[in-house]
Structures are given as structure tokens and as C-alpha cells.
Design a protein around this motif. Sequence first.
Motif, PDB file in Angstrom:
ATOM      1  N   LYS A  14      61.597   2.351  52.217  1.00 54.20           N
ATOM      2  CA  LYS A  14      62.724   2.222  53.143  1.00 54.20           C
ATOM      3  C   LYS A  14      63.926   3.006  52.620  1.00 54.20           C
ATOM      4  O   LYS A  14      64.583   3.734  53.366  1.00 54.20           O
ATOM      5  CB  LYS A  14      63.079   0.740  53.324  1.00 54.20           C
ATOM      6  CG  LYS A  14      64.082   0.501  54.423  1.00 54.20           C
ATOM      7  CD  LYS A  14      64.315  -0.938  54.831  1.00 54.20           C
ATOM      8  CE  LYS A  14      64.002  -2.014  53.857  1.00 54.20           C
ATOM      9  NZ  LYS A  14      64.427  -3.350  54.332  1.00 54.20           N
ATOM     10  N   LEU A  18      65.775   6.223  54.436  1.00 52.31           N
ATOM     11  CA  LEU A  18      67.215   6.153  54.740  1.00 52.31           C
ATOM     12  C   LEU A  18      67.969   7.283  54.043  1.00 52.31           C
ATOM     13  O   LEU A  18      68.904   7.862  54.615  1.00 52.31           O
ATOM     14  CB  LEU A  18      67.777   4.797  54.324  1.00 52.31           C
ATOM     15  CG  LEU A  18      67.354   3.619  55.193  1.00 52.31           C
ATOM     16  CD1 LEU A  18      67.655   2.301  54.501  1.00 52.31           C
ATOM     17  CD2 LEU A  18      68.056   3.695  56.553  1.00 52.31           C
ATOM     18  N   ASP A 112      76.477   3.417  59.232  1.00 50.56           N
ATOM     19  CA  ASP A 112      75.388   2.466  59.441  1.00 50.56           C
ATOM     20  C   ASP A 112      74.220   2.739  58.491  1.00 50.56           C
ATOM     21  O   ASP A 112      73.626   1.803  57.935  1.00 50.56           O
ATOM     22  CB  ASP A 112      74.903   2.510  60.893  1.00 50.56           C
ATOM     23  CG  ASP A 112      75.958   2.015  61.875  1.00 50.56           C
ATOM     24  OD1 ASP A 112      76.911   1.327  61.442  1.00 50.56           O
ATOM     25  OD2 ASP A 112      75.825   2.317  63.083  1.00 50.56           O
ATOM     26  N   SER A 116      72.655   0.366  55.502  1.00 55.20           N
ATOM     27  CA  SER A 116      71.222   0.086  55.353  1.00 55.20           C
ATOM     28  C   SER A 116      70.721   0.486  53.970  1.00 55.20           C
ATOM     29  O   SER A 116      69.881  -0.200  53.376  1.00 55.20           O
ATOM     30  CB  SER A 116      70.422   0.822  56.428  1.00 55.20           C
ATOM     31  OG  SER A 116      70.766   0.340  57.704  1.00 55.20           O
ATOM     32  N   ARG A 119      71.678  -2.219  51.599  1.00 53.87           N
ATOM     33  CA  ARG A 119      70.767  -3.364  51.707  1.00 53.87           C
ATOM     34  C   ARG A 119      69.426  -3.083  51.024  1.00 53.87           C
ATOM     35  O   ARG A 119      68.881  -3.929  50.307  1.00 53.87           O
ATOM     36  CB  ARG A 119      70.548  -3.744  53.167  1.00 53.87           C
ATOM     37  CG  ARG A 119      71.705  -4.525  53.777  1.00 53.87           C
ATOM     38  CD  ARG A 119      71.349  -5.106  55.131  1.00 53.87           C
ATOM     39  NE  ARG A 119      71.029  -4.094  56.133  1.00 53.87           N
ATOM     40  CZ  ARG A 119      71.937  -3.449  56.862  1.00 53.87           C
ATOM     41  NH1 ARG A 119      73.217  -3.705  56.717  1.00 53.87           N
ATOM     42  NH2 ARG A 119      71.560  -2.551  57.757  1.00 53.87           N
TER      43      ARG A 119
END
Length: 162
Positions: A14, A18, A112, A116, A119
Motif C-alpha cells: 500500500k 501511494l 489526501d 494515506s 496511515r
Amino acid sequence: MDCATNNYSFALQKYLLLQEQHQELCNHLDQIRPQPTGFRSVRTTPSSSPTRSLSSSSASNSSSPRRHSRSSERRHRSHARCSGWDDGQQLSTIPDEETLFEISAEEQRLFDVNESIKRALTELLNCSAVRSDRSLRMWVQTRLMETEKELRSGRRRRSCND
């Protein structure tokens, strides 16, 4: 593959996706943002650095015969700098409303994506594989601090534009 390894792999995958989106957004923003007149990009290569191009252009000019004295040329150049006009460079255009909207939308998307990324990195820090490997943990923490710094600078930039 156990649950802990699966979580680590998923969080890392992930993050990498990103990060790729982040780079694409940054490149797109660099393309659509107007460049200030008289300034060059900070990311120059040694062969195209501003000092090298200036010294090579002045060297080629110094070998050609002159009709005017150097002092009058200096006065002309200083006047050109002060007036906003620079020999050999075009003025940048003022972005239209559509471009400003596109820049704003892309900056929001970048924000944004950065949230992410934050996170995903926090998720990575919580994985036992990262906690047990000091160098990997330091790498993730460094990326996390860089992301938080970029988020703060984005917030400041947006608050200045309001």
C-alpha cells in the motif's frame, strides 16, 4: 504466510503504491504550476545549472566585438532586471482560473495521498517485523517524519492562499 507477515506485506505494498501516486502528483503539479520569471527550477543538473549557462553565455559574448561600452551595457542590464524584463527570457503567464482550479484540486489530492501514506507508514510501524528490525524501523520513521513535514507545509501553503 502468517497473519503478521501478511499485514506487513499488505502495508508495504500500500505504501509503495501511494508513493508512486505521490510522485505522479508532484510531477503533474510541477508541470502545471507557472514558473516565476527569472528563476529556474531548483532541480537542475550540473550541465544545465544557472551559473554554468550564465557563464557560458557571457563567455561567448565576450569574444564578439562590441559597439557599446561595458558601462552602458551594465546600465541596460540593471534596468532590465529592475523593470521585470530580462534579456533572452520571456515573462511567465498568469494562470487562468481553470489552471488555478486544477492546481488547487491536485494539491488537495496530494494532501489526501500524504494522509494515506502517513496511515500506511503508521500501520507498518505497528507490524512486528518492523518493530523487531532496527534499520527498517528507522527507515519507516524517517519516511513518516518526511510525510508529516510535507503535510504541515501543505497546510501552511493553503492557509496563506485563503
